[in-house]
Design a protein around this motif. Structure first.
Motif, short mmCIF file in Angstrom:
data_model
loop_
_atom_site.label_atom_id
_atom_site.label_comp_id
_atom_site.label_asym_id
_atom_site.label_seq_id
_atom_site.Cartn_x
_atom_site.Cartn_y
_atom_site.Cartn_z
N ASP A 147 8.48 -4.27 3.30
CA ASP A 147 7.24 -5.03 3.45
C ASP A 147 6.39 -4.29 4.47
N GLU A 149 3.19 -4.48 5.18
CA GLU A 149 2.22 -5.28 5.93
C GLU A 149 2.84 -5.87 7.17
N ARG A 150 4.07 -6.40 7.03
CA ARG A 150 4.74 -7.01 8.18
C ARG A 150 5.73 -6.07 8.85
#
Length: 232
Positions: A147, A149-150
């Motif tokens: 992930d 984005e995170r």
């Protein structure tokens, strides 16, 4: 059949490792001193693929043996073994030219897995395990999930709890889509300010590999001398 040189002054440990590695199908040589190890390497340099090198040898230290191996130009993978597993010791060992680092006490299963990883892409030998796919290879979906984005990563839905540098290395390897990524390329991408030594970068790769292996991803990061690293 791959060859392993065991360099260790503890005779009990030598006997145990020699017996276990022979049982797994390896040819083995043993040396109790650094001088003996270098003599064996000079005599059998075409036969020995991996050196299990105790860092804390008497008279001639494992560090001296390590630098001598590299200065002699012997094409062999070195797994340095020591009673100290601190970050500083790992960085020092890897900076000397070791390919991997293992702290005592260790489980033989982990040692065996490290040896297989070092041998996996050795062009001279496939080792006693043949050329078949690893436990996580195949045509199914990748067990790795990232992930971006995170800045989180999972192996079979198990969170890896990576540091920022470990995540950056993993992301860069994943972006290569199965291709090889050289160590210099990784350093330039992850440490663009030039703040990382070769040993420090190898330590980050080492801790990243450990976290993935602890989540069940044995062999998830492959390495080969002259090529670098990749996610198969």
């Amino acid at each position: 059949m791959a060859g392993i040189l065991i360099v260790e002054d503890n005779t009990g440990m030598v006997a145990s490792l020699d017996d276990a590695l022979r049982h797994e199908g390896y040819r083995t040589w043993t040396a109790g001193t650094g001088v003996e190890a270098l003599e064996l390497l000079a005599a059998h340099r075409e036969d020995i693929d991996v050196v299990l090198l105790d860092r804390d040898l008497p008279v001639m230290s494992g560090d001296t043996v390590m630098t001598t191996i590299r200065s002699m130009g012997i094409d062999v993978s070195v797994l340095m073994v020591t009673a100290s597993g601190s970050l500083e010791d790992r960085v020092e060992g890897l900076d000397l030219g070791a390919d991997d680092y293992l702290a005592k006490p260790f489980a033989f299963r982990e040692l065996s897995a490290r040896i297989r990883a070092l041998l996996r892409h050795d062009s001279r030998h496939r080792g006693p395990f043949g050329g078949g796919p690893g436990p996580d290879s195949g045509t199914g979906p990748s067990p790795l999930m990232i992930d971006c984005e995170r800045r989180l990563a999972y192996w079979h839905e198990t969170p890896l709890n990576l540091t920022a540098k470990e995540f950056a290395v993993l992301w860069h390897l994943d972006e290569a889509d199965g291709g090889w990524v050289g160590l210099d390329e990784l350093i330039a991408a992850v440490w663009p300010d030039g703040s990382a030594s070769t040993g420090a970068a190898k330590t980050v790769i080492y801790t990243l590999r450990q976290k993935i292996e602890h989540a069940g991803g044995r062999g998830a990061i492959e390495s080969a001398r002259g090529k670098g690293y990749r996610l198969p």
